[in-house]
Design a protein around this motif. Structure first.
Motif, PDB file in Angstrom:
ATOM      1  N   MET A  72     107.369  72.322  18.639  1.00 56.18           N
ATOM      2  CA  MET A  72     107.151  73.332  17.624  1.00 56.18           C
ATOM      3  C   MET A  72     108.043  74.535  17.928  1.00 56.18           C
ATOM      4  O   MET A  72     107.966  75.102  19.009  1.00 56.18           O
ATOM      5  CB  MET A  72     105.681  73.741  17.693  1.00 56.18           C
ATOM      6  CG  MET A  72     105.250  74.675  16.636  1.00 56.18           C
ATOM      7  SD  MET A  72     103.457  74.761  16.627  1.00 56.18           S
ATOM      8  CE  MET A  72     103.130  75.555  18.185  1.00 56.18           C
TER       9      MET A  72
ATOM     10  N   LEU B  66      93.211  71.157  17.793  1.00 50.44           N
ATOM     11  CA  LEU B  66      93.037  72.331  16.934  1.00 50.44           C
ATOM     12  C   LEU B  66      93.943  72.245  15.713  1.00 50.44           C
ATOM     13  O   LEU B  66      93.693  72.878  14.697  1.00 50.44           O
ATOM     14  CB  LEU B  66      93.402  73.601  17.695  1.00 50.44           C
ATOM     15  CG  LEU B  66      92.343  74.238  18.575  1.00 50.44           C
ATOM     16  CD1 LEU B  66      92.966  75.353  19.384  1.00 50.44           C
ATOM     17  CD2 LEU B  66      91.219  74.792  17.720  1.00 50.44           C
TER      18      LEU B  66
ATOM     19  N   ARG C 102     100.444  79.379  14.205  1.00 52.51           N
ATOM     20  CA  ARG C 102     100.090  80.687  13.688  1.00 52.51           C
ATOM     21  C   ARG C 102      99.650  81.617  14.817  1.00 52.51           C
ATOM     22  O   ARG C 102     100.023  82.787  14.853  1.00 52.51           O
ATOM     23  CB  ARG C 102      98.959  80.469  12.680  1.00 52.51           C
ATOM     24  CG  ARG C 102      98.450  81.689  12.145  1.00 52.51           C
ATOM     25  CD  ARG C 102      98.127  81.685  10.689  1.00 52.51           C
ATOM     26  NE  ARG C 102      97.921  83.078  10.371  1.00 52.51           N
ATOM     27  CZ  ARG C 102      98.833  83.839   9.833  1.00 52.51           C
ATOM     28  NH1 ARG C 102      99.992  83.319   9.480  1.00 52.51           N
ATOM     29  NH2 ARG C 102      98.607  85.111   9.624  1.00 52.51           N
ATOM     30  N   GLN C 103      98.853  81.076  15.749  1.00 50.50           N
ATOM     31  CA  GLN C 103      98.409  81.895  16.879  1.00 50.50           C
ATOM     32  C   GLN C 103      99.607  82.316  17.730  1.00 50.50           C
ATOM     33  O   GLN C 103      99.693  83.461  18.163  1.00 50.50           O
ATOM     34  CB  GLN C 103      97.396  81.112  17.732  1.00 50.50           C
ATOM     35  CG  GLN C 103      96.029  80.975  17.073  1.00 50.50           C
ATOM     36  CD  GLN C 103      95.411  82.322  16.750  1.00 50.50           C
ATOM     37  OE1 GLN C 103      95.482  83.258  17.527  1.00 50.50           O
ATOM     38  NE2 GLN C 103      94.819  82.421  15.557  1.00 50.50           N
TER      39      GLN C 103
ATOM     40  N   GLN D  81      98.282  71.621  14.674  1.00 51.73           N
ATOM     41  CA  GLN D  81      99.566  72.275  14.880  1.00 51.73           C
ATOM     42  C   GLN D  81      99.729  73.573  14.064  1.00 51.73           C
ATOM     43  O   GLN D  81     100.157  74.579  14.600  1.00 51.73           O
ATOM     44  CB  GLN D  81     100.667  71.291  14.491  1.00 51.73           C
ATOM     45  CG  GLN D  81     101.929  71.457  15.241  1.00 51.73           C
ATOM     46  CD  GLN D  81     102.007  70.490  16.405  1.00 51.73           C
ATOM     47  OE1 GLN D  81     101.206  69.581  16.524  1.00 51.73           O
ATOM     48  NE2 GLN D  81     102.957  70.701  17.274  1.00 51.73           N
ATOM     49  N   PRO D  82      99.369  73.559  12.774  1.00 59.47           N
ATOM     50  CA  PRO D  82      99.595  74.762  11.982  1.00 59.47           C
ATOM     51  C   PRO D  82      98.857  75.969  12.552  1.00 59.47           C
ATOM     52  O   PRO D  82      99.381  77.082  12.593  1.00 59.47           O
ATOM     53  CB  PRO D  82      99.039  74.398  10.604  1.00 59.47           C
ATOM     54  CG  PRO D  82      99.080  72.916  10.551  1.00 59.47           C
ATOM     55  CD  PRO D  82      98.836  72.453  11.952  1.00 59.47           C
ATOM     56  N   LEU D  83      97.633  75.709  13.013  1.00 62.55           N
ATOM     57  CA  LEU D  83      96.831  76.797  13.539  1.00 62.55           C
ATOM     58  C   LEU D  83      97.434  77.333  14.829  1.00 62.55           C
ATOM     59  O   LEU D  83      97.489  78.544  15.062  1.00 62.55           O
ATOM     60  CB  LEU D  83      95.424  76.251  13.799  1.00 62.55           C
ATOM     61  CG  LEU D  83      94.340  77.276  14.000  1.00 62.55           C
ATOM     62  CD1 LEU D  83      94.363  78.272  12.864  1.00 62.55           C
ATOM     63  CD2 LEU D  83      93.001  76.578  14.058  1.00 62.55           C
TER      64      LEU D  83
END
Lengths: 147, 283, 715
Positions: A1, A120, A127-128, A122-124
């Motif tokens: 990522m 959890l 974002r974190q 990947q997108p979350l």
């Protein structure tokens, strides 16, 4: 990522660079960081991250893998593991400063999510990570401006 | 799942007192459809869980001249069927009917849905467009939070750990207001929306727009209001031109998170398409 | 040929009442007093060297009974044909999810807690995450010691390919000089298609219990081929096959995934260390990320046609991502065989096929409902459609010009032998009303599906009691396909008795060998054996009616028949579908689907409907939603909220039409049905979408965004 951040800091390039390369001080600029301590070239600490009801306590280290003071580039490697959920993050962070007062700081991060933290989503996590980096840049801007 | 202490208070005061004892390690269980999954995955590991099912007063749905009040423990299924909800806004009833599947709808509560703050959920979008206010209470105080200020980030609200969401209040709609909820489900009907749009408009005798609300789901980290798009409509007739302009402004207001339901680029474009479709339906 | 009248009556499933009422005990439901629960430490890296494993803290946790690591499995590797997968890794891990250590504890929660307390020190190694990279000349071999791996039941030599990272490699040509045939073509077309990994997704996860009594190892497992599992375990663990007894419970869905077992081997070691039964039930997240999904593929097709659009030459280059281990493939060539012969069912005078399965650092590929075939059919039938449009011929007409007639050369090398494909396609065209003019955004597509009828050998025993009841014993299990009911009805029909008087009991592996479920085998093999056994019983009774004969018996009589089904045959179907495409969003809505099938004589009408309609919906998932997308070598989906399957609400109006040419080789002229329908669904949908909108999607799944992107590119 892969995550990209560019921030403009209204300070001379040399001060921005010095601020970045003071690794313990820079690490304290990471939102949620605690127990930061230098251990030779390695900086150790814990990063507390909260995503709604999910809490991560990422204990780990940061080290400068490459550094070119003239070019204003450096590569950091960060490793951190969480034992509550189980899993770890590993990030390569490429820093590059360009321009001078205002100085542009480019932070390119390649994060790998290892183990159960990945559940959890990947997108979350992206974002974190985004938020943590944005907070870091903001803090750095203030720290450098204050010196 | 990890062992935890389970408590079922009989009264609201008791619930708030329990929550105040250790807010950081306590989680509140309403319908449990989201929380239990997180617990089974062990992504959350609370020391204590407070079950609310004995607090029957939090299930109440009431309507009056001032608007509609929805108790936090009302299930989506009961809200989709409630005549008070349908009389207030058929689009709101349709929103509750669009949530997940029948099994989830009969178990999951509106309050649980709101505090979970998943940006892809349906009800927050329509509630936002209907100018909803959340009423929360802790042992120390009660507080009203407009929906505009309720959602902070993915899975994060502005509620404090010791606060309990009691109800949602909706003001009376302007006379003649029309509303709709559009849920874009291109892959399977059992899914979160790729994007969702709730729109509310009212027009004067001339056909000019006097009230416009456009809320978007799945279009950012939280349910979004497309304020620029709303402003662009007020005072104008709802014709092709004003609608396509508003749709473009709504798309521009999005900050979509790329995920398996689509890239950011696609979701942004779809927010525009579905805003346009929503507005055409109620123009 | 029409079968006995019984076959026209809807069946009552032998396992139906228990399943509906919830009484059925699946493997995960079995309670063993004192049994321990297992959990596994899995690699977070796609490729890494294990420097050390520290289990001190895990062993100290109360309730933990054993922790074992790769050092404790004595170099054991598992696999269905090639045993290349370490039972627990001791040296390197080769994919995210590969197992490094295992815990047995008093409860699952304790076992999982202990897993979190085990520290593994890894040295990350470069990962081969795409097939092309893995096949570069300088790519490192992922299995440098593969020559020493055990290869089971070698019918012929162990396969090898030109690159050490080939798991399986096939290069074959049929019908003479292919290059010369291409040179004679008027036009040559070439297209490439890709498909992702997708998951079998049986509702029941893999589960197993293992315990040891004396020198016997007892296994209860969700594996659908218990005898084969016994032999694989025996080879892997260095035990005599007779020391292992596998006794399966009912299986809660299979779809191919239950052919591979991985936990049983680890449980053996845990049971040996602890002296207790040890159970494992796979978490859904591990099912999705670490069990044997359908192979991702990249298929390039090249076809030459003459001036009238008839195919004169064809070649295919198919590459399948086999992942870290070949262990999930049972086939002698370690190939997903359904992916080799592209353009199956068409008259192709000269063809060449190259197919490769490649080692990468992804989850190992396995078998899933018609392995290789949906990828192949999606590519082949899309390719034909594009050719038709380029030639200005309707896709339907191009198919009519090229579909094989009986005896025509086909890409499997032989003459076509199977149902009348023209009759199937013509009927599909009529049913969908192909000539009707449709409005904008609507279109129709077609595809052909062909699937071999399985072969193999099994033994079935009938025992007639004095009260006239017949008990059938068989080594085959019931995984939801209606296997036992099929056997019951064939026996009942053959002996002209009420099926209620025929019961079916599954035996454990201390009984005559059975090949298990798979390869479209049960109807021809087990159905054939049931008929042969029933005929043998009738003969033994001198042709008397069962009730009369039973009444005169002094004691029950038994007949046991070993039956070998060898005849080659195919089932076939023609798909037609009408879709609407939303040009602004790319969303596809299926308005109507028709599948015209020839599965020969119907035996279980209700079960067959389940197989055919279920096969359609299964294919619809592959067509529209399913994708085990990977990032950094890690599968992103860890639950069914992120891995989307179609639900019943997504099923479009669907009609199944039966034709029967009367030449099926199974019992009473039956053919296999379970793997027939799903392969053609992505293809027919892709073709219908192209017809409706002009958007040609070369990659599965055909999401709204992909259609939208194709439309944007076109405009």
């Amino acid at each position: 990522m892969k995550l990209e951040h560019v921030v403009s800091i209204d300070a001379p390039r040399s001060r921005v660079w010095a601020g970045l390369m003071d690794l313990p001080a820079a690490a304290r600029c990471v939102p949620g960081a605690r127990d930061i301590a230098a251990d030779g070239d390695v900086v150790r600490g814990t990063l507390e991250v909260r995503v709604g009801p999910v809490r991560l306590s990422l204990a780990g280290s940061v080290i400068v893998e490459q550094r070119d003071d003239i070019a204003g580039t450096a590569r950091l490697r960060a490793d951190a593991a969480d034992q509550r959920i189980g899993g770890a993050l590993r990030a390569f962070v490429d820093l590059a400063v360009t321009g001078d007062g205002p100085t542009q700081l480019r932070v390119s991060t390649d994060v790998a999510i290892l183990g159960r933290i990945g559940e959890l989503g990947q997108p979350l996590i992206a974002r974190q990570a985004d938020k943590v980096l944005a907070g870091f840049a903001d803090c750095l801007r203030k720290t450098v401006a204050a010196t | 799942m990890r062992p935890f202490e389970y408590l079922e208070p009989e009264t609201l005061d008791e619930a708030l007192a329990l929550l105040a004892e250790d807010p950081d390690d306590t989680l509140v269980l309403a319908g449990g459809t989201s929380l239990v999954i997180l617990m089974k995955q062990e992504l959350v590991r609370p020391a204590r869980v407070i079950g609310l099912r004995k607090l029957a007063q939090l299930r109440a749905i009431r309507s009056g001249d001032a608007g509609l009040t929805i108790g936090a423990l009302a299930t989506h299924g009961s809200l989709a069927r409630a005549s008070d909800v349908n009389a207030f806004s058929p689009a709101l009833a349709a929103t509750f009917a669009a949530v997940a599947t029948v099994r989830i709808r009969e178990q999951a509560t509106v309050g649980g849905n709101i505090v979970h703050a998943d940006p892809s959920q349906d009800p927050p979008v329509t509630l936002l467009a209907l100018d909803a206010t959340a009423v929360a209470m802790s042992k120390a105080r009660a507080r009203r939070i407009p929906f505009d200020e309720l959602f902070v980030d993915v899975f994060e609200t502005s509620l404090e750990p010791d606060e309990l969401l009691l109800r949602v209040e909706l003001p009376a709609l302007p006379v003649g207001a029309r509303a709709t909820y559009k849920k874009f489900l291109p892959n399977t009907l059992d899914d979160y929306a790729t994007v969702a749009v709730a729109a509310v408009v009212a027009t004067d005798a001339d056909g000019r727009c006097t009230h416009a609300r456009i809320a978007l789901g799945g279009a950012g980290p939280v349910p979004l209001r497309a304020h620029d798009a709303e402003r662009s409509l007020v005072g104008r007739r709802l014709d092709d031109r004003s609608i396509t302009e508003a749709a473009a402004l709504a798309a521009a207001a999005t900050d979509p998170i790329a995920d398996l339901r689509g890239s950011a680029r696609y979701k942004r474009a779809m927010a525009g398409v579905w805003t346009e479709r929503a507005l055409r339906e109620i123009a | 040929m029409t079968g006995p009248a019984l076959f026209m009556t809807p069946e009552r499933r032998l396992d139906g009442t228990d399943k509906i009422s919830g009484a059925t005990k699946y493997t995960g439901d079995i309670e063993f007093p004192g049994a321990l629960e297992a959990a596994f430490v899995r690699s977070p890296y796609p490729h890494a060297r294990i420097r050390s494993v520290d289990a001190v803290r895990a062993r100290a946790l109360p309730g933990v009974r054993a922790v074992i690591t790769g050092a404790d499995v004595g170099g054991a590797r598992l696999g269905r044909r090639l045993q290349d997968w370490p039972v627990l890794c001791w040296d390197e891990v080769l994919f995210v999810g590969d197992r490094v250590a295992a815990v047995a504890a008093d409860s699952r929660a304790i076992a999982e807690e202990a897993v979190r307390l085990i520290d593994v020190d890894y040295e990350e190694l470069p990962a081969l995450l795409d097939m092309e990279a893995a096949l570069r000349p300088d790519a490192p071999a992922l299995h440098p010691e593969s020559a020493s791996y055990r290869f089971l039941e070698g019918r012929g030599p162990r396969p090898s390919g030109p690159h050490p990272n080939h798991q399986g490699y096939v290069s074959e040509s049929h019908g003479g000089d292919v290059d010369a045939a291409f040179a004679g073509a008027v036009r040559v077309f070439e297209h490439e298609f890709t498909t992702p990994r997708i998951h079998q997704l049986a509702l029941e996860p893999h589960a197993a219990v293992v315990w040891i009594v004396g020198d016997r190892v007892h296994v209860v497992s969700t594996n659908k081929a218990p005898f084969t599992l016994r032999d694989q375990m025996a080879a892997s663990l260095g035990l005599e096959p007779g020391r292992i007894v596998v006794d399966n419970g009912p299986i809660g869905g299979d779809f191919g995934g239950k052919g591979l077992s991985t936990d049983e081997y680890v449980l053996y070691f845990l049971a040996r260390v602890t002296g207790k039964p040890v159970r494992a039930i796979t978490r859904m997240a591990d099912e999705l990320t670490a069990m044997n999904p359908r192979h991702a593929s990249r298929i390039r097709l090249r076809t030459g046609v003459d001036a009238t659009g008839r195919i004169v030459a064809h070649e295919s280059h198919a590459t399948f991502d086999g992942g870290a281990y070949a262990a999930g493939k049972p086939t002698p060539r370690l190939m997903v065989e359904g992916g080799v012969q592209t353009l199956e069912g068409y008259r192709v005078p000269a063809s060449r096929h190259e197919a490769a399965v490649v080692y990468t650092n992804h989850v190992p590929g396995g078998h899933m409902r018609a392995p290789g075939q949906p990828q192949n059919v999606f590519a082949s039938e899309s390719h034909l459609d594009i050719i038709a449009r380029e030639l200005g011929i309707s896709p339907l007409e191009l198919r009519r010009r090229n579909l094989a007639h009986s005896g025509d050369p086909v890409t499997s090398g032989g003459p076509w032998h199977g149902p009348d494909l023209h009759a199937l396609l013509d009927r599909a065209a009529t049913e969908i009303d192909a000539d009707r003019k449709r409005g904008p955004g609507r279109g129709v597509g077609f595809a052909i599906g062909v699937r071999h009828v399985g072969t193999g050998s099994t033994t079935i025993t009938l025992r007639l009691d004095r009260d006239g009841r017949i008990e059938v014993t068989t080594g085959v299990g019931e995984q939801g396909g209606g296997q036992h009911t099929l056997i019951q009805r064939i026996v009942a029909a053959t002996l002209a008795v009420d099926p209620a008087r025929v019961s079916v009991r599954r035996l454990d592996t201390d009984s005559p060998k059975d090949p298990g479920i798979g390869g479209s085998r049960v109807t021809p093999v087990h159905g054939g054996a049931a008929r042969a056994a029933a005929e043998a019983l009738r003969e033994k009774l001198g042709g008397r009616a069962i009730a009369d004969a039973a009444a005169t018996l002094l004691e029950p009589i038994e007949v046991s028949v070993k039956y070998d089904a060898t005849a080659a045959d195919h089932g076939a179907c023609a798909h037609a579908m009408e879709v609407a495409v939303d040009a602004e969003t790319g969303a596809v809505r299926v308005l109507e689907a028709v599948v015209v099938v020839d599965v020969g004589q119907v035996i279980n009408p209700v079960g067959l409907r389940g197989q055919l309609e279920g096969g359609f919906v299964y294919g619809l998932g592959m067509a529209l939603t399913e994708d085990l997308a990977v990032e950094h070598g890690r599968i992103r989906a860890s639950n069914l909220g992120d891995y989307k399957l179609p639900t019943i609400a997504d099923v479009p109006p669907l009609r199944i039409v039966h034709l029967n040419d009367g030449h099926g080789v199974g019992p009473y002229g039956a053919r296999s049905s379970g793997e027939l329908v799903n392969p053609g669904v992505p293809a027919v949908l892709a073709n219908a979408v192209a017809d409706a909108s002009g958007a040609r999607v070369h990659t599965l799944p055909i999401t709204a965004e992909r259609v939208w992107t194709a439309l944007q590119a076109k405009n």
